[in-house]
Design an enzyme around this catalytic site. Structure first.
Site, PDB file in Angstrom:
ATOM      1  N   ARG A 150      10.506  -4.847  -2.404  1.00  0.00           N
ATOM      2  CA  ARG A 150      10.371  -4.979  -3.859  1.00  0.00           C
ATOM      3  C   ARG A 150      10.064  -3.642  -4.527  1.00  0.00           C
ATOM      4  O   ARG A 150      10.721  -3.235  -5.475  1.00  0.00           O
ATOM      5  CB  ARG A 150       9.245  -5.968  -4.191  1.00  0.00           C
ATOM      6  CG  ARG A 150       9.507  -7.384  -3.751  1.00  0.00           C
ATOM      7  CD  ARG A 150       8.315  -8.264  -4.108  1.00  0.00           C
ATOM      8  NE  ARG A 150       7.050  -7.587  -3.836  1.00  0.00           N
ATOM      9  CZ  ARG A 150       6.475  -7.522  -2.644  1.00  0.00           C
ATOM     10  NH1 ARG A 150       7.049  -8.076  -1.616  1.00  0.00           N
ATOM     11  NH2 ARG A 150       5.323  -6.887  -2.467  1.00  0.00           N
ATOM     12  N   ASP A 170      15.770   1.061   6.203  1.00  0.00           N
ATOM     13  CA  ASP A 170      15.088  -0.230   6.289  1.00  0.00           C
ATOM     14  C   ASP A 170      15.833  -1.055   7.325  1.00  0.00           C
ATOM     15  O   ASP A 170      16.979  -1.445   7.090  1.00  0.00           O
ATOM     16  CB  ASP A 170      15.077  -0.949   4.940  1.00  0.00           C
ATOM     17  CG  ASP A 170      14.160  -2.164   4.929  1.00  0.00           C
ATOM     18  OD1 ASP A 170      14.102  -2.860   5.970  1.00  0.00           O
ATOM     19  OD2 ASP A 170      13.507  -2.431   3.909  1.00  0.00           O
ATOM     20  N   ARG A 231       0.592   2.368   2.235  1.00  0.00           N
ATOM     21  CA  ARG A 231      -0.555   2.131   3.096  1.00  0.00           C
ATOM     22  C   ARG A 231      -0.898   3.410   3.846  1.00  0.00           C
ATOM     23  O   ARG A 231      -0.020   4.084   4.395  1.00  0.00           O
ATOM     24  CB  ARG A 231      -0.270   0.999   4.111  1.00  0.00           C
ATOM     25  CG  ARG A 231      -0.460  -0.401   3.546  1.00  0.00           C
ATOM     26  CD  ARG A 231      -1.932  -0.721   3.377  1.00  0.00           C
ATOM     27  NE  ARG A 231      -2.166  -2.001   2.738  1.00  0.00           N
ATOM     28  CZ  ARG A 231      -2.373  -2.173   1.439  1.00  0.00           C
ATOM     29  NH1 ARG A 231      -2.338  -1.134   0.624  1.00  0.00           N
ATOM     30  NH2 ARG A 231      -2.623  -3.362   0.945  1.00  0.00           N
ATOM     31  N   ASP A 255      -1.765   8.125  -2.659  1.00  0.00           N
ATOM     32  CA  ASP A 255      -2.657   7.162  -3.315  1.00  0.00           C
ATOM     33  C   ASP A 255      -3.447   6.369  -2.284  1.00  0.00           C
ATOM     34  O   ASP A 255      -4.392   5.671  -2.623  1.00  0.00           O
ATOM     35  CB  ASP A 255      -1.842   6.204  -4.197  1.00  0.00           C
ATOM     36  CG  ASP A 255      -2.711   5.275  -5.021  1.00  0.00           C
ATOM     37  OD1 ASP A 255      -3.622   5.782  -5.709  1.00  0.00           O
ATOM     38  OD2 ASP A 255      -2.495   4.047  -4.968  1.00  0.00           O
ATOM     39  N   GLU A 260     -10.521   4.982   3.903  1.00  0.00           N
ATOM     40  CA  GLU A 260     -10.865   4.949   2.478  1.00  0.00           C
ATOM     41  C   GLU A 260     -12.315   4.511   2.303  1.00  0.00           C
ATOM     42  O   GLU A 260     -12.776   3.616   3.014  1.00  0.00           O
ATOM     43  CB  GLU A 260      -9.915   4.002   1.741  1.00  0.00           C
ATOM     44  CG  GLU A 260      -8.469   4.485   1.765  1.00  0.00           C
ATOM     45  CD  GLU A 260      -7.531   3.629   0.912  1.00  0.00           C
ATOM     46  OE1 GLU A 260      -8.018   2.698   0.222  1.00  0.00           O
ATOM     47  OE2 GLU A 260      -6.318   3.897   0.931  1.00  0.00           O
ATOM     48  N   HIS A 279      -6.371   5.213  -4.706  1.00  0.00           N
ATOM     49  CA  HIS A 279      -5.800   3.877  -4.488  1.00  0.00           C
ATOM     50  C   HIS A 279      -5.660   3.119  -5.815  1.00  0.00           C
ATOM     51  O   HIS A 279      -6.241   2.048  -6.021  1.00  0.00           O
ATOM     52  CB  HIS A 279      -6.649   3.065  -3.503  1.00  0.00           C
ATOM     53  CG  HIS A 279      -5.856   2.024  -2.772  1.00  0.00           C
ATOM     54  ND1 HIS A 279      -6.081   1.693  -1.469  1.00  0.00           N
ATOM     55  CD2 HIS A 279      -4.829   1.240  -3.164  1.00  0.00           C
ATOM     56  CE1 HIS A 279      -5.231   0.743  -1.085  1.00  0.00           C
ATOM     57  NE2 HIS A 279      -4.458   0.451  -2.114  1.00  0.00           N
ATOM     58  N   ALA A 282      -2.291  -0.719  -7.986  1.00  0.00           N
ATOM     59  CA  ALA A 282      -2.261  -1.929  -8.807  1.00  0.00           C
ATOM     60  C   ALA A 282      -3.173  -1.830 -10.026  1.00  0.00           C
ATOM     61  O   ALA A 282      -3.405  -2.827 -10.706  1.00  0.00           O
ATOM     62  CB  ALA A 282      -2.678  -3.129  -7.961  1.00  0.00           C
TER      63      ALA A 282
END
Length: 529
Positions: A150, A170, A231, A255, A260, A279, A282
């Site tokens: 996505r 992919d 990730r 990011d 972390e 991070h 979102a």
């Protein structure tokens, strides 16, 4: 039913849950681990973001728990394995932050091409230094996208709008989809060798861990720019540091990190050609509202016994898929429980074969239904779609799934076979008939029959001799048991015959004993579907 909202999600998501009939919402943001253990004792669902840890201990303390919903993508804070063993659905919201993460990725790409953060810091320091912050253009450069899901797809669209050539690696990408998106589908080595920019968009798995390491950087162009908003751990940070220092990599944007939060003394913080964000993938108002509402809707659906979407530990079924698959799921469960009841207590493997149109459907869910049906009388109410594979594995039962391209006597057919350690086999096959998708059992132990796949069945194997049908009918009549339907099968006259009888009620123990003691009857088995 109670829903514990353990981390702060969108108020609209909480309001949605409160508006559902029969659902009580408990908001407990920032609770300690001890408080969470106390709160989960009588909850049916838990909604979290990334703060609250749903550990094996928490799951053990929540006997009524059906679902854990993560408002976001990663489920690192949920013990998915322990949840699966307990039959708890774990769901995330993978689509809610798609645009936010794609836009952040592209922001990092732009900052890697034009050192805007560094120039802004210089301006805040009172300088006017135009020479030190020269950059390059994205136009006509080659972007390599590792993982075209996505988010990767959305990044590709934006790159094409900037006039970039887009390559993608992919292993699950269909060539037709790549062609439709005007993207070149290449191997990872080809991507590494040709890309001016690389961005990764894959989950962190054993296969993707350190996918971009020292060896990968050696295959890249000098002056590569690389970005990771997916990730931490996909790009090996030690290898990236070495490549940045050597000049192999001209710029990077991160990011996410292997550990972390990123250590305060991390060397990455000291390099001028690296853009770091904490991070934020979102972290937009739109994304947070979207995932909050989405997880609330998904939790409500599960508690109402409806569709299951975005489950990470079982096949997800949306409303459209459930409408198509529903009859197959029911038939599969019936075949599973039938084979378990006619076979021995211990089996070595379960072989499931699909023929015809069903091969093109999502058979994963049907396989789960068969496994659940097989275990229903063994494990009782504790078995469900989620934990049935784990329970079979624990019993030492291997599951083999075959999608056959060979012709069958039926348009579509499901065949379930239990293989015992001694080599014996016990099987049943079924199909759907008519516009109403009537469930039919069409073979038992490779003998052709046709009976309704529901209710109570009496299976009788007997020596093929006159008077057997009359004898069985008379015995059941005296026992007060009505015959709803009967199917007969024999291979050769005088050999073994099979009667499969749909009954309205269960025969008494005395009637069953009499059947088993008849000299001509080899097997009399009552089966409850």
């Amino acid at each position: 039913m109670k829903v514990l909202v353990a981390d702060k999600i969108s108020p609209k998501g909480v309001a949605f849950l409160r508006a559902q009939t029969g659902i009580e919402v408990i908001e407990a943001y920032g609770s300690s681990a001890e408080k969470v253990l106390e709160l989960v004792k009588d909850v049916h669902a838990i909604a979290v973001r990334s703060e609250t840890k749903i550990t094996a201990e928490v799951l053990a303390a929540a006997p009524l728990l059906k679902v854990v919903g993560r408002a976001g993508v990663g489920v690192d804070n949920v013990d998915v394995e322990a949840a699966t063993e307990r039959g708890v659905v774990v769901m995330n919201t993978p689509s809610g932050n798609t645009i936010a993460t794609a836009e952040l990725t592209f922001t990092h790409m732009l900052c890697g091409a034009r050192p805007v953060p560094q120039a802004a810091a210089s301006m805040r320091g009172g300088q006017w230094d135009r020479k030190s912050f020269s950059g390059i253009e994205l136009f006509r450069k080659t972007l390599g996208i590792v993982g075209l899901g996505r988010i990767g797809s959305e990044v590709a669209k934006r790159a094409q709008a900037f006039g970039m050539r887009v390559l993608a690696f992919d292993p699950y990408l269909a060539p037709s989809r790549a062609k439709a998106m005007q993207i070149e589908n290449v191997s990872l080595d080809e991507l590494l060798a040709q890309a001016d920019y690389i961005t990764v968009h894959m989950p962190l798995t054993d296969d993707t861990h350190y996918m971009i390491d020292e060896g990968a950087f050696e295959k890249c162009k000098k002056g590569l720019r690389i970005f990771n908003c997916a990730r931490g751990g996909i790009i090996k940070e030690a290898a990236l540091l070495a490549a940045l220092k050597s000049g192999k990599v001209a710029a990077a944007g991160l990011d996410v990190y292997e550990d972390e939060p990123l250590a305060a003394d991390s060397e990455l913080r000291k390099l001028p050609n690296v853009t770091l964000t904490p991070h934020l993938g979102a972290s937009t108002a739109e994304a947070q509202e979207s995932v909050g509402i989405e997880i609330a809707e998904q939790i409500a659906d599960v508690l109402r016994g409806g569709v299951i979407r975005n489950a990470v530990n079982m096949p997800s079924l949306d409303a459209a898929s459930l409408k198509v698959l529903g009859p197959y799921l029911d038939l599969g469960a019936k075949l599973g429980t039938l084979v378990q009841q006619i076979g021995p207590q211990q089996i070595a493997s379960l072989r499931i074969t699909y023929w015809g149109r069903i091969v093109d459907l999502d058979s994963n869910a049907i396989t789960r239904a068969i496994q659940q049906g097989f275990l229903r009388r063994i494990s009782g109410e504790s078995v469900n779609f989620v934990n049935s594979p784990v329970m079979l594995e624990r019993l030492g039962v291997k599951v083999e799934v075959i999608k056959s391209g060979e012709n069958s006597s039926y348009t579509e057919l499901i065949h379930v076979e239990a293989l015992a350690a001694d080599g014996s086999r016990h099987s049943a096959a079924g199909t759907l008939i008519g516009k109403t998708n009537q469930r039919r059992i069409v073979a038992i132990n490779e003998r052709g029959v046709e009976v309704d796949a529901s209710g109570k069945l009496l299976l009788i194997e007997n020596r093929d001799q006159p008077g057997m049908i009359g004898y069985v009918g008379t015995l059941l009549g005296k026992d007060g048991v009505n015959i709803a339907n009967m199917s007969l099968s024999r291979q050769e006259a005088g050999q073994t015959a099979l009667m499969v009888i749909n009954l309205d009620s269960e025969p008494s123990a005395a009637a069953r004993a009499e059947l088993k003691n008849h000299a001509a009857i080899k097997l009399a088995k009552f089966v409850h579907l």
